[in-house]
Design an enzyme around this catalytic site. Structure first.
Site, PDB file in Angstrom:
ATOM      1  N   ALA A   1      -3.686   4.825  -8.961  1.00 29.83           N
ATOM      2  CA  ALA A   1      -3.041   3.510  -8.930  1.00 29.83           C
ATOM      3  C   ALA A   1      -3.967   2.478  -9.556  1.00 29.83           C
ATOM      4  CB  ALA A   1      -2.708   3.134  -7.493  1.00 29.83           C
ATOM      5  N   ASN A   2      -3.620   1.213  -9.480  1.00 28.46           N
ATOM      6  CA  ASN A   2      -4.490   0.135  -9.959  1.00 28.46           C
ATOM      7  C   ASN A   2      -4.392  -1.041  -8.986  1.00 28.46           C
ATOM      8  OD1 ASN A   2      -2.374  -1.827 -10.923  1.00 28.46           O
ATOM      9  ND2 ASN A   2      -1.838  -0.056 -12.159  1.00 28.46           N
ATOM     10  N   ARG A   3      -5.159  -2.087  -9.248  1.00 24.95           N
ATOM     11  CA  ARG A   3      -5.319  -3.183  -8.291  1.00 24.95           C
ATOM     12  C   ARG A   3      -4.272  -4.292  -8.391  1.00 24.95           C
ATOM     13  NH1 ARG A   3     -10.110  -2.281  -5.815  1.00 24.95           N
ATOM     14  NH2 ARG A   3     -11.694  -1.184  -7.042  1.00 24.95           N
ATOM     15  N   SER A   4      -3.215  -4.082  -9.177  1.00 24.70           N
ATOM     16  CA  SER A   4      -2.184  -5.122  -9.277  1.00 24.70           C
ATOM     17  C   SER A   4      -1.571  -5.405  -7.904  1.00 24.70           C
ATOM     18  CB  SER A   4      -1.081  -4.658 -10.239  1.00 24.70           C
ATOM     19  OG  SER A   4       0.037  -5.486 -10.115  1.00 24.70           O
TER      20      SER A   4
ATOM     21  N   ALA B   1       1.934  -3.706 -13.889  1.00 27.46           N
ATOM     22  CA  ALA B   1       0.708  -3.072 -14.390  1.00 27.46           C
ATOM     23  C   ALA B   1       0.953  -1.565 -14.373  1.00 27.46           C
ATOM     24  CB  ALA B   1      -0.476  -3.450 -13.515  1.00 27.46           C
TER      25      ALA B   1
END
Ligand code: C5P
Length: 223
Positions: A29-32, A95
């Site tokens: 995943a990512n930090r969005s 994102a």
């Protein structure tokens, strides 16, 4: 809430991160946070638009008064976007993960005692923004992408606008010193065919209101 300037307009907004599975219990995943996308959806709805909000697993509550389509992966997001068409405008604030694990395991990966960690093979995800921006038929009249850059923001975003084929790019500087990623404020530059326009630093809600007003203006111009 009737006869806002976007009354009768259909607009889709993508938002949040995507989750790309490794196995049934793990993902990439990512930090969005999904904060900017949710604010944009709210601002568009406040102007009377019929909003379809296609969101990955975000950490902020979803907006009210919009149709919410929850998704996990980039490929699910693309399908949901295509199912939401036709629309007058599309805002791609998600994102999206650039890569997914090529073949997610069907069962939980286990340590096998060999001391050798598993090797993950990646595959490229579809570029949802580029796919929609380059549609030959049924393309939304206004296609808006985002560009999160850490340096040379305007140059990279201008190049991105051309490469993806979208109408506008909302560019922002996400270098750690700005505190923008995950924060409440944003400082954006709007890149259009006419050039680059830098907005002062303001809340994500205010960025959303300004952007929604510009979208209303653009859709109002050509019928
Ligand atoms: O290429 P980059 O990821 O920097 O482009 C960002 C823009 O493209 C954002 O608007 C994002 O929502 C969109 N995008 C997308 N699908 C992808 C990657 C990015 O829609 N697979």
């Amino acid at each position: 809430l009737t006869d806002g300037p976007l009354e009768g307009r259909r607009i889709l907004v993508t938002s949040g991160p995507t989750h790309e599975p490794i196995d049934p219990v793990r993902y990439i995943a990512n930090r969005s946070s999904g904060a900017q996308g949710a604010a944009i959806a709210r601002a568009l709805a406040a102007l009377g638009a019929e909003v379809t909000f296609i969101t990955g697993p975000a950490s902020v509550p979803p907006p009210q008064g919009v149709q919410i389509v929850p998704v996990e992966t980039a490929r699910e997001m693309l399908e949901a976007v295509q199912a939401a068409l036709p629309v007058d405008a599309a805002v791609f604030a998600a994102a999206v993960a650039d890569w997914r694990v090529k073949e997610a395991a069907g069962t939980k990966l286990k340590k096998d005692g060999s001391g050798r960690p598993p090797r993950l093979e990646f595959a490229e995800n579809p570029d949802i923004l580029a796919t929609i921006a380059q549609m030959q038929e049924g393309r939304p009249r206004l296609v808006i992408g985002f560009a999160a850059e850490t340096h040379d923001v305007i140059a990279h975003a201008t190049e991105k606008r051309a490469r993806k084929g979208c109408d506008w790019i909302v560019a922002n500087d996400v270098s750690p010193a700005t505190g923008i990623m995950g924060g409440a404020e944003n400082a954006v530059t709007l890149i259009t065919a006419e050039g680059a326009e830098s907005w002062p630093r303001m809340s994500k809600e205010e960025v959303a209101r300004r952007l929604a007003a510009r979208i209303a203006e653009a859709l109002g111009e050509d019928g």
